[in-house]
Design an enzyme around this catalytic site. Sequence first.
Site, PDB file in Angstrom:
ATOM      1  N   ARG A 299      38.828 -32.769  32.773  1.00 46.58           N
ATOM      2  CA  ARG A 299      38.339 -31.688  33.478  1.00 46.58           C
ATOM      3  C   ARG A 299      37.961 -30.670  32.880  1.00 46.58           C
ATOM      4  O   ARG A 299      38.305 -29.341  33.017  1.00 46.58           O
ATOM      5  CB  ARG A 299      39.654 -31.256  34.604  1.00 46.58           C
ATOM      6  CG  ARG A 299      40.107 -32.332  35.512  1.00 46.58           C
ATOM      7  CD  ARG A 299      39.250 -32.775  36.499  1.00 46.58           C
ATOM      8  NE  ARG A 299      39.966 -33.745  37.433  1.00 46.58           N
ATOM      9  CZ  ARG A 299      39.796 -34.813  37.081  1.00 46.58           C
ATOM     10  NH1 ARG A 299      39.084 -35.516  36.052  1.00 46.58           N
ATOM     11  NH2 ARG A 299      40.465 -35.829  38.098  1.00 46.58           N
TER      12      ARG A 299
ATOM     13  N   SER B  61      42.648 -30.654  43.763  1.00 45.23           N
ATOM     14  CA  SER B  61      43.961 -30.453  42.996  1.00 45.23           C
ATOM     15  C   SER B  61      44.125 -29.283  42.647  1.00 45.23           C
ATOM     16  O   SER B  61      42.969 -28.846  41.925  1.00 45.23           O
ATOM     17  CB  SER B  61      43.908 -31.539  41.957  1.00 45.23           C
ATOM     18  OG  SER B  61      43.941 -32.942  42.411  1.00 45.23           O
TER      19      SER B  61
ATOM     20  N   GLU C  83      43.502 -25.870  37.648  1.00 43.98           N
ATOM     21  CA  GLU C  83      42.206 -26.908  37.727  1.00 43.98           C
ATOM     22  C   GLU C  83      41.037 -26.009  38.594  1.00 43.98           C
ATOM     23  O   GLU C  83      39.750 -26.172  37.924  1.00 43.98           O
ATOM     24  CB  GLU C  83      42.492 -28.026  38.371  1.00 43.98           C
ATOM     25  CG  GLU C  83      41.149 -29.028  38.227  1.00 43.98           C
ATOM     26  CD  GLU C  83      41.244 -30.212  38.624  1.00 43.98           C
ATOM     27  OE1 GLU C  83      42.100 -30.889  38.650  1.00 43.98           O
ATOM     28  OE2 GLU C  83      40.361 -30.923  39.759  1.00 43.98           O
TER      29      GLU C  83
HETATM   30  C1  FAD Z   1      39.249 -32.209  48.771  1.00 40.75           C
HETATM   31  C2  FAD Z   1      38.853 -32.031  47.755  1.00 40.75           C
HETATM   32  C3  FAD Z   1      39.041 -33.110  46.666  1.00 40.75           C
HETATM   33  C4  FAD Z   1      38.650 -32.993  45.416  1.00 40.75           C
HETATM   34  N1  FAD Z   1      38.778 -33.846  44.671  1.00 40.75           N
HETATM   35  C5  FAD Z   1      38.154 -34.092  43.476  1.00 40.75           C
HETATM   36  C6  FAD Z   1      38.631 -35.305  42.419  1.00 40.75           C
HETATM   37  O1  FAD Z   1      38.921 -36.234  42.711  1.00 40.75           O
HETATM   38  N2  FAD Z   1      38.176 -35.037  41.215  1.00 40.75           N
HETATM   39  C7  FAD Z   1      37.428 -33.827  40.721  1.00 40.75           C
HETATM   40  O2  FAD Z   1      37.329 -33.677  39.429  1.00 40.75           O
HETATM   41  N3  FAD Z   1      37.319 -32.708  41.543  1.00 40.75           N
HETATM   42  C8  FAD Z   1      37.943 -32.914  42.830  1.00 40.75           C
HETATM   43  N4  FAD Z   1      37.663 -31.640  43.568  1.00 40.75           N
HETATM   44  C9  FAD Z   1      37.112 -30.448  42.999  1.00 40.75           C
HETATM   45  C10 FAD Z   1      35.522 -30.292  43.343  1.00 40.75           C
HETATM   46  O3  FAD Z   1      35.262 -30.878  44.407  1.00 40.75           O
HETATM   47  C11 FAD Z   1      34.572 -30.495  42.052  1.00 40.75           C
HETATM   48  O4  FAD Z   1      34.980 -29.755  40.952  1.00 40.75           O
HETATM   49  C12 FAD Z   1      33.180 -30.215  42.278  1.00 40.75           C
HETATM   50  O5  FAD Z   1      32.545 -30.486  41.121  1.00 40.75           O
HETATM   51  C13 FAD Z   1      33.133 -28.783  42.627  1.00 40.75           C
HETATM   52  O6  FAD Z   1      31.458 -28.680  42.783  1.00 40.75           O
HETATM   53  P1  FAD Z   1      31.079 -27.472  43.506  1.00 40.75           P
HETATM   54  O7  FAD Z   1      29.477 -27.597  43.958  1.00 40.75           O
HETATM   55  O8  FAD Z   1      31.849 -27.024  44.833  1.00 40.75           O
HETATM   56  O9  FAD Z   1      31.385 -26.057  42.627  1.00 40.75           O
HETATM   57  P2  FAD Z   1      31.657 -24.739  42.983  1.00 40.75           P
HETATM   58  O10 FAD Z   1      33.087 -24.513  43.333  1.00 40.75           O
HETATM   59  O11 FAD Z   1      30.480 -23.935  43.739  1.00 40.75           O
HETATM   60  O12 FAD Z   1      31.541 -24.161  41.354  1.00 40.75           O
HETATM   61  C14 FAD Z   1      32.534 -24.486  40.585  1.00 40.75           C
HETATM   62  C15 FAD Z   1      32.399 -23.700  39.307  1.00 40.75           C
HETATM   63  O13 FAD Z   1      31.139 -24.107  38.427  1.00 40.75           O
HETATM   64  C16 FAD Z   1      30.236 -22.920  38.530  1.00 40.75           C
HETATM   65  N5  FAD Z   1      29.094 -23.447  38.889  1.00 40.75           N
HETATM   66  C17 FAD Z   1      28.627 -23.917  40.203  1.00 40.75           C
HETATM   67  N6  FAD Z   1      27.309 -24.636  39.927  1.00 40.75           N
HETATM   68  C18 FAD Z   1      26.900 -24.534  38.914  1.00 40.75           C
HETATM   69  C19 FAD Z   1      25.513 -24.567  38.231  1.00 40.75           C
HETATM   70  N7  FAD Z   1      24.571 -25.403  38.979  1.00 40.75           N
HETATM   71  N8  FAD Z   1      25.542 -24.185  36.841  1.00 40.75           N
HETATM   72  C20 FAD Z   1      26.161 -23.548  36.266  1.00 40.75           C
HETATM   73  N9  FAD Z   1      27.496 -23.395  36.866  1.00 40.75           N
HETATM   74  C21 FAD Z   1      27.867 -23.720  38.149  1.00 40.75           C
HETATM   75  C22 FAD Z   1      30.812 -21.949  39.503  1.00 40.75           C
HETATM   76  O14 FAD Z   1      30.389 -20.635  39.043  1.00 40.75           O
HETATM   77  C23 FAD Z   1      32.387 -22.040  39.456  1.00 40.75           C
HETATM   78  O15 FAD Z   1      32.934 -21.599  38.180  1.00 40.75           O
HETATM   79  C24 FAD Z   1      37.990 -31.820  45.213  1.00 40.75           C
HETATM   80  C25 FAD Z   1      37.931 -30.712  45.827  1.00 40.75           C
HETATM   81  C26 FAD Z   1      38.293 -30.830  47.062  1.00 40.75           C
HETATM   82  C27 FAD Z   1      38.046 -29.586  47.926  1.00 40.75           C
END
Ligand code: FAD
Length: 337
Positions: A162, A237, A333
Amino acid sequence: MELESQKSLKHLNTFGIDVPASQYIKITSETALIQALKQHNKTPLFILSGGSNMLLTKSLDALVLHIAIKGITTQKNTENTVLVTASAGENWHDFVQYCISKNYGGLENLSLIPGYVGSSPIQNIGAYGVELKDHFVSCEAIHIATGAKKIFSKEDCLFGYRNSFFKNEGKSQYVITSVTFRLTTKEHILNTSYGAIENALSEKGISSPSIRDVADAVIMIRQSKLPDPKKIGNSGSFFKNPVISSKVFKELQQKFPEIPHYIISSSQVKVPAGWLIEKAGFKGKRFGDAGVHNKQALVLVNHGNATGKEILALAQKIQAEIKSVFGISLEAEVNIF
Ligand SMILES: Cc1cc2nc3c(=O)[nH]c(=O)nc-3n(C[C@H](O)[C@H](O)[C@H](O)COP(=O)(O)OP(=O)(O)OC[C@H]3O[C@@H](n4cnc5c(N)ncnc54)[C@H](O)[C@@H]3O)c2cc1C
């Protein structure tokens, strides 16, 4: 490229926290991104994708760039592999399903993870024995300060559990615009070693599964265990599973013989944070609208109108209790702003 002021982010983060951003632009092309970075080079920026890995604890006095660049391209690599490039704004789960529909193997275990492709390298997303880094080739990004384009190889990204370059030295310095994966077109290497996947497949009587079968098993397991953010706000998580020394683990095991664990090396052991939180009595607990999920203690939830500060206070209460009961420090996380 329309600039909106005082934009509510309630529907743009999966915790459903209602905070405004002073300015907001939806970015649909790389050209628009470079133009916005040039025009607003004096304004604090906040990069938003699917909002599924963040807890917003205050109003954002910043320009939110919502990265919604779309597009998928494929290139033949070897006899058995292709290189697939997805733009940052593609929905992660839809992208994984697209790959499966084309019979491209590798990402099936990562089905149903929320968020966009562009943020997938940030924390090296992982689930059911597979991590993004296992299939990652490179990503393209724009340097925020100069607008220059840079290609990051797998080595450049310094992926860990992570974790990546983008959460450390590269934090808030780049906007990732696309990610390229190497995927198999035949002789897929399936990862069904997680007990739950094996059980789900054998319950269906499937002995030689396809990548679609593995994805379906993962989707079924996730739907039965994890709360759907559309129904109850959460960010998956909330804490990382702590990695502790074997010495500390042995001492803990004497007090709690049933403690589940995963041996990483001769000196390190990983312990499930969800078990620690459950054991400390937090599973299903509710403090106003901030709570701990009743099926998965690792997930903090917003029962309706919790503020980011209330969720953060609950996270800190859990961290203090885990430290006092087990002597272990839990690390978030989720990105807290
Ligand atoms: C129900 C649920 C289940 C999940 N299960 C998992 C799992 O099994 N495994 C896992 O690893 N994660 C899991 N996650 C966490 C999450 O889905 C992942 O971390 C996902 O990759 C976040 O993507 P996002 O587009 O929503 O990012 P965001 O929440 O929009 O951004 C996350 C971070 O990245 C930065 N960011 C976003 N986009 C960019 C970009 N294009 N360039 C540079 N920086 C950027 C943002 O500023 C922020 O700091 C889960 C979340 C939920 C709600």
